[in-house]
Design an enzyme around this catalytic site. Structure first.
Site, PDB file in Angstrom:
ATOM      1  N   HIS A 718       0.835  -1.201   0.000  1.00  0.00           N
ATOM      2  CA  HIS A 718       0.000   0.000   0.000  1.00  0.00           C
ATOM      3  C   HIS A 718       0.873   1.254   0.000  1.00  0.00           C
ATOM      4  CE1 HIS A 718       0.990  -0.457   4.278  1.00  0.00           C
ATOM      5  NE2 HIS A 718       0.908   0.867   4.316  1.00  0.00           N
ATOM      6  N   THR A 720       1.289   4.719   1.813  1.00  0.00           N
ATOM      7  CA  THR A 720       0.877   5.494   2.985  1.00  0.00           C
ATOM      8  C   THR A 720       0.744   6.957   2.560  1.00  0.00           C
ATOM      9  OG1 THR A 720       1.990   3.996   4.514  1.00  0.00           O
ATOM     10  CG2 THR A 720       1.471   6.202   5.323  1.00  0.00           C
ATOM     11  N   HIS A 797       5.793   6.356  -1.163  1.00  0.00           N
ATOM     12  CA  HIS A 797       6.382   5.073  -1.548  1.00  0.00           C
ATOM     13  C   HIS A 797       5.395   3.954  -1.207  1.00  0.00           C
ATOM     14  CE1 HIS A 797       7.475   5.544   2.722  1.00  0.00           C
ATOM     15  NE2 HIS A 797       7.325   4.220   2.778  1.00  0.00           N
ATOM     16  N   THR A 799       5.414   0.119   0.141  1.00  0.00           N
ATOM     17  CA  THR A 799       6.253  -0.893   0.788  1.00  0.00           C
ATOM     18  C   THR A 799       5.988  -2.264   0.158  1.00  0.00           C
ATOM     19  OG1 THR A 799       6.189   0.364   2.850  1.00  0.00           O
ATOM     20  CG2 THR A 799       6.901  -1.940   2.983  1.00  0.00           C
TER      21      THR A 799
END
EC number: 3.1.4.-
Length: 835
Positions: A718, A720, A797, A799
Site C-alpha cells: 500500500h 501510505t 512510496h 512498501t
C-alpha cells in the site's frame, strides 16, 4: 522591465527584446504573471489585454499601449516612469546630448552666463517643470514629456569645491554615459508629486521627515505638512567658532546669486509653514531681477509684492521704487519679508563702501524689527554683513551658496526672536561662519524624535537609516506607527552586515523580518509606485543603496494579487536557469534533494517545495517587491482574496520545506544574509501557523491498488498517504475530510517506475503524482485542527518487502486505486472507501 503593447508585430528587431503573444487560454492575471517573468528588458506584447496591462502597472511594471512606430521607438530606446492613472509617460532620456545641449527645468539658470562655460558648441535649453515644455515634441496617443535634465550636475557643481565648470560637466556626462541610470532618483520627483496629494486627500495631519533640497518645490502646495529636518544653525551656535578674516573665495564660474535668493525665500517659506500652516504673502525689498520667481510659480501660486527701482518681471505686484523704514506699515500680516537691499558698489573706495554696507545692514535690521514688532504671522529673512553686531540668540543664520564667499550672509527672524536675548557677535566670528559653513538644505526644521504619533500620517523617505538614529528606535517606530510610509535601507549585503557605508556616513540595514507588523505592506520602490498610480521601466539594482518601502495602514493590504504581488517572482530564477545553470531544472532538483526527496522523476511538475517562497528568499535582492510576510500571513488566516490567475494554495509544510532549501542554498553560496532571512521566515511561518507534527503517529491513511507491477512479500502493498496523531473521538472528523476529498483522491494519477531500498530491510517502490493531492489533504486537515504529517519530508512510496532486494526499473506504469482507508497503526482498519 517595460511592456509595450502592440496590436501588430513589427519587422524591426531590437536588442534585449522579446515578443509575447497573449494566450487566450489563460486569464489576464496568468498572462501578466507569465509576462512579468520573461527575462529580457523590453517585452513587445501582441494582441494585448487592457486588463493585463492594468495588472502589470499596478504591480509597478511599466506597461504602455503603443499605437505607432514613433511611439515604440521613443519608449524602447530609454527608460521612463509611467503615470498609468493619467496616461502620462515621463521619459528619462538623455539622447538630447546628441544635439549638443544640456537641459534645465529651472528658469533662473537661463538668465546667467552659464553658456560661456559649456562644452564648445553646446547650448542650454529650458524644458519646464519635469520637462513639461517638451510635450510638444511628442505627438503620441499618450501624453509624453522628457523629464531628464542636467540640474543634478549643475547643483552638484554649485556645492562642490571645484571651480572649472566645463571640466566638471564633461566628467559628469561621461559618468552618466558609462554607469547605470539612477532610475529611482530620476523618478522620485514624479513619485512625490503623486504621493503627497493622494496622502493629503485622506489624512489631515501629515508629518514629513528628512526632506532635502530636491524636494524644495514639492511641498510648496502643502503648508500644513509638518516638516522635520536637521535643525537650523542659530546665533548661539557661533560660540564654538574662532574668529577669522575675509576669505573672498569664488564658488562658481557663472553667477548663482539668483539661486541663493531662491533658496533663501524657499527656506523662509518652509519656516513660515511650520509656524503657521498656511501660505504667506511674499514681500521682497531689493528684488530685481528675481527670475527665479518664475520657477516657484511653476510649482505653486504665490503673491509676490516687490520693491526695486529696477524691473522684477515675474512679481505679482511690483513697485518700481525704493522701500524705506516709513513704508513698513504697508506690509500686512500673514506674510514673509525678504530684505535684500544692497547698493551697487560701482567705483566706490572699499573703505567707504564698507561703511555704506554696514549702515545698510543696520537699516535692514531696523526694517526687520519694525516689521515683526506689530501684527501677527510674520517671518523675515534679512541680508546682513560680517560686522560687530548684536543679534537674537535664536535667530537662524543662512549661508546658501553664492557666486563668491565674501562678507554676506542672511538671518531668519520671527516674532519671538525679537523679544529674545541678544548676543554681541564680533565681525571675525561672522567671517568664520561665512568661510566654513554652507547651508545645504532649505528645510531647517528641528530633528524628528523617533516616537509614534497616533493621529498623524508619517512620511520618512530615505531619512531614518542613518546610524545616528538608534536602530531599535527605528524598528519600534515602524512597528507602532499606525499610518505611515517609511523607508529603511535593505540589507542586501552577503555577510549580513548590520550597517554599511554611504558617502560619509553609515546606514543601518534591515530585512522584512526585523519588523512585526499587521495591515502593512513591505515592498520595493517599484512596488510602492504601483500603489500610488505609477509604474517604472527599470527595476532597482539588486545591490547598492536600495530601500524597503513600508506602508502602514494601507487599504491595499488585503489586495494580495494586485499590489506588492508575486509578479516577477521567478524572473531571476529564469535568468539563471536558462543561461548559466547545469540544467533548466536546477532549482527543482536542488529543492527536492535538499529536503532528502530523491525521486526526481517529474520534479518540475511535482515539486515538494514552495517555489514562490524559495525564490522570494534566495533571490530576495531581485524580487523584494513581493511582500513575502504579508503573503504568508494572509494565507495563514485564510484571507487570501484572489481575482485571477492559476492559484495554488500551499500547505504550510511546503513553506517550511522552502525555508530549509533556501537555508542550504545560502550555506553553499556563503550568503549569510539569506541564511538569516530563511531562518527568520521559517520562525515567522511557525509563529503564524499552528503547525503540529505526527512524529509519533497512531493512525495512517493507506491507498490500496488493484495491482502492483513488482514482486512483493508483504501481505497488502500500500501507499501510505500520510500519518496522523489523533484521539479516537476524532476519527469521525478524519473520515469527514476523506469523504470530502473522495473524488479528488480517486482522480489522483499515481504511477511507478522503479524500486529502491528506502532504508535497511525496507524495500519500496516509488510513487509519482501524489504530492499535489497530499498537500491539499494536508490543508484540509490543518483547517480542521487535525495533526497530520511528520516534520520530515513526506516521501511517497509503496512498501514491498522488509528484506533486502535488488532494485528494479520498469516503464512508468499507472496504478489504479482500489480503495482508500484509515487504519490504526498496529491495529484495525476503522474506515474504508472505494470509488
Amino acid at each position: 522591465m517595460k511592456v509595450l503593447a502592440l496590436r501588430h508585430s513589427v519587422a524591426q528587431v531590437y536588442a534585449d527584446t522579446q515578443t509575447y503573444l497573449h494566450d487566450d487560454s489563460k486569464d489576464e492575471y496568468e498572462n501578466a504573471f507569465l509576462i512579468s517573468n520573461l527575462t529580457t528588458h523590453n517585452i513587445l506584447y501582441l494582441n494585448y489585454s487592457l486588463k493585463t496591462l492594468k495588472i502589470l502597472n499596478k504591480s509597478g511594471i511599466a506597461a504602455v499601449e503603443v499605437q505607432s512606430l514613433d511611439e515604440l521607438f521613443a519608449l524602447i530606446r530609454c527608460n521612463f516612469t509611467y503615470d498609468y492613472e493619467n496616461n502620462i509617460v515621463y521619459l528619462h532620456d538623455y539622447s538630447y546630448y546628441t544635439n549638443n545641449e544640456i537641459r534645465t527645468d529651472q528658469h533662473w539658470i537661463t538668465k546667467t552666463d552659464i553658456t560661456e562655460y559649456l562644452l564648445p558648441g553646446w547650448k542650454l535649453t529650458y524644458v519646464g517643470y519635469n520637462g513639461k515644455n517638451t510635450r510638444g515634441h511628442y505627438n503620441f496617443s499618450f501624453s509624453c514629456q522628457n523629464a531628464a535634465t542636467d540640474d543634478d550636475i549643475i547643483v552638484e557643481y554649485i556645492y562642490s569645491n571645484e571651480l572649472d565648470f566645463q571640466n566638471f560637466l564633461l566628467r559628469k556626462i561621461k559618468e552618466r554615459m558609462t554607469t547605470s541610470l539612477p532610475i529611482a532618483r530620476l523618478s522620485n520627483r514624479v513619485f512625490r508629486d503623486k504621493l503627497f496629494p493622494s496622502i493629503m486627500n485622506i489624512h489631515k495631519k501629515v508629518i514629513n521627515v528628512g526632506p532635502r533640497n530636491e524636494s524644495m518645490f514639492t511641498f510648496l502646495n502643502f503648508p500644513t505638512i509638518k516638516q522635520f529636518s536637521n535643525g537650523a544653525y542659530i546665533v548661539k551656535h557661533t560660540i564654538k567658532l574662532k574668529q577669522e578674516k575675509w576669505l573672498g573665495k569664488r564658488v562658481s564660474q557663472f553667477d548663482i546669486g539668483q539661486y541663493k535668493n531662491m533658496l533663501n525665500i524657499v527656506t523662509t517659506i518652509y519656516y513660515y509653514y511650520n509656524l503657521y500652516h498656511s501660505k504667506p504673502i511674499i514681500y521682497m525689498l531689493g528684488s530685481a531681477p528675481s527670475y527665479w520667481i518664475h520657477d516657484i510659480k511653476q510649482y505653486s501660486d504665490f503673491t509676490f509684492e516687490t520693491w526695486d527701482p529696477l524691473d522684477t518681471p515675474y512679481s505679482t505686484i511690483h513697485h518700481k521704487e525704493l522701500f524705506f523704514d516709513k513704508d513698513v506699515n504697508k506690509l500686512r500680516d500673514n506674510s514673509v519679508l525678504y530684505i535684500d537691499i544692497r547698493t551697487d558698489r560701482k567705483n566706490i573706495d572699499w573703505k567707504e563702501w564698507r561703511k555704506i554696507v554696514e549702515q545698510q545692514t543696520v537699516s535692514n535690521l531696523n526694517i526687520a524689527y519694525k516689521y515683526l514688532a506689530t501684527g501677527k504671522a510674520k517671518v523675515c529673512c534679512v541680508k546682513l554683513t560680517a560686522m560687530d553686531l548684536e543679534l537674537p540668540i535664536t535667530a537662524k543664520l543662512l549661508h546658501h551658496p553664492t557666486t563668491e564667499v565674501r562678507s554676506e550672509f542672511y538671518a531668519i527672524l520671527d516674532v519671538w526672536d525679537i523679544i529674545n536675548i541678544k548676543r554681541f557677535i564680533p565681525k571675525g566670528v561672522f567671517y568664520a561662519f561665512i568661510n566654513n559653513i554652507t547651508t545645504d538644505n532649505v528645510f531647517i526644521q528641528p530633528p524628528f524624535k523617533l516616537k509614534a504619533s497616533p493621529t498623524d500620517y508619517i512620511v520618512a523617505l530615505y531619512a531614518l537609516s542613518n546610524d545616528f538614529n538608534s536602530r531599535q528606535d527605528v524598528i519600534n517606530l515602524i512597528n507602532k506607527q499606525k499610518q505611515s510610509l517609511i523607508t529603511v535601507r535593505i540589507n542586501n549585503t552577503f555577510k549580513d552586515e548590520p550597517k554599511v557605508n554611504f558617502k560619509n556616513i553609515y546606514d543601518w540595514t534591515f530585512l522584512p523580518t526585523d519588523f512585526e507588523l499587521k495591515d502593512s505592506v513591505i515592498t520595493s520602490y517599484d512596488g510602492c509606485l504601483g500603489m500610488f498610480g505609477l509604474s517604472i521601466s527599470l527595476s532597482s539594482k539588486p545591490t547598492g543603496n536600495n530601500h524597503l518601502f513600508i506602508i502602514n495602514g494601507t487599504d491595499k493590504y488585503y489586495k494580495l494579487d494586485q499590489y506588492a504581488n508575486h509578479m516577477s517572482i521567478s524572473r531571476r530564477s529564469h535568468q539563471i536557469r536558462f543561461s548559466e545553470s547545469a540544467t533548466s531544472y536546477s532549482g527543482y532538483i536542488f529543492r527536492d534533494l535538499s529536503n532528502n526527496n530523491f525521486n526526481l522523476i517529474g520534479t518540475n511538475v511535482e515539486n515538494s517545495v514552495s517555489g514562490h517562497v524559495y525564490n522570494a528568499l534566495i533571490y530576495y535582492r531581485y524580487n523584494y517587491t513581493f511582500d513575502l510576510k504579508r503573503w504568508i500571513y494572509l494565507h495563514s488566516i485564510g484571507k487570501v482574496a484572489v481575482q485571477g490567475g492559476r492559484y495554488y494554495e500551499h500547505a504550510p509544510i511546503e513553506l517550511i520545506y522552502a525555508c530549509r532549501s533556501a537555508r542550504e542554498f545560502a550555506i553553499l553560496q556563503d550568503d549569510l544574509t539569506v541564511l538569516r532571512y530563511a531562518n527568520e521566515i521559517e520562525e515567522y511561518i511557525n509563529k503564524v501557523y499552528s503547525i503540529t507534527y505526527a512524529d509519533d503517529p497512531n493512525y495512517f491513511i493507506g491507498i490500496k491498488f488493484n495491482s502492483i507491477p513488482y514482486e512483493y512479500d508483504v501481505k497488502v502493498p500500500h501507499l501510505t498517504l500520510g500519518v496522523l496523531f489523533i484521539s479516537d473521538n476524532m476519527i469521525h472528523d478524519v473520515v469527514t475530510v476523506l469523504k470530502k476529498m473522495k473524488t479528488e483522491l480517486f482522480k489522483t494519477e499515481i504511477s511507478t517506475s522503479y524500486t529502491y531500498m528506502l532504508s535497511d530491510n525496507m524495500y519500496v517502490a516509488n510513487a509519482s503524482g501524489v504530492l499535489s493531492t497530499y498537500f491539499k489533504l494536508y490543508n484540509m486537515f490543518y483547517r480542521n485542527h487535525i495533526t497530520f504529517g511528520q516534520s520530515r519530508m513526506f516521501i511517497p512510496h509503496i512498501t514491498l518487502s522488509f528484506s533486502n532486494k535488488q532494485t528494479v526499473r520498469i516503464e512508468s506504469t499507472r496504478l489504479k486505486i482500489n480503495s482508500i482507508y484509515l487504519r490504526k497503526i498496529k491495529g484495525e482498519t476503522v474506515f474504508d472507501m472505494s470509488e
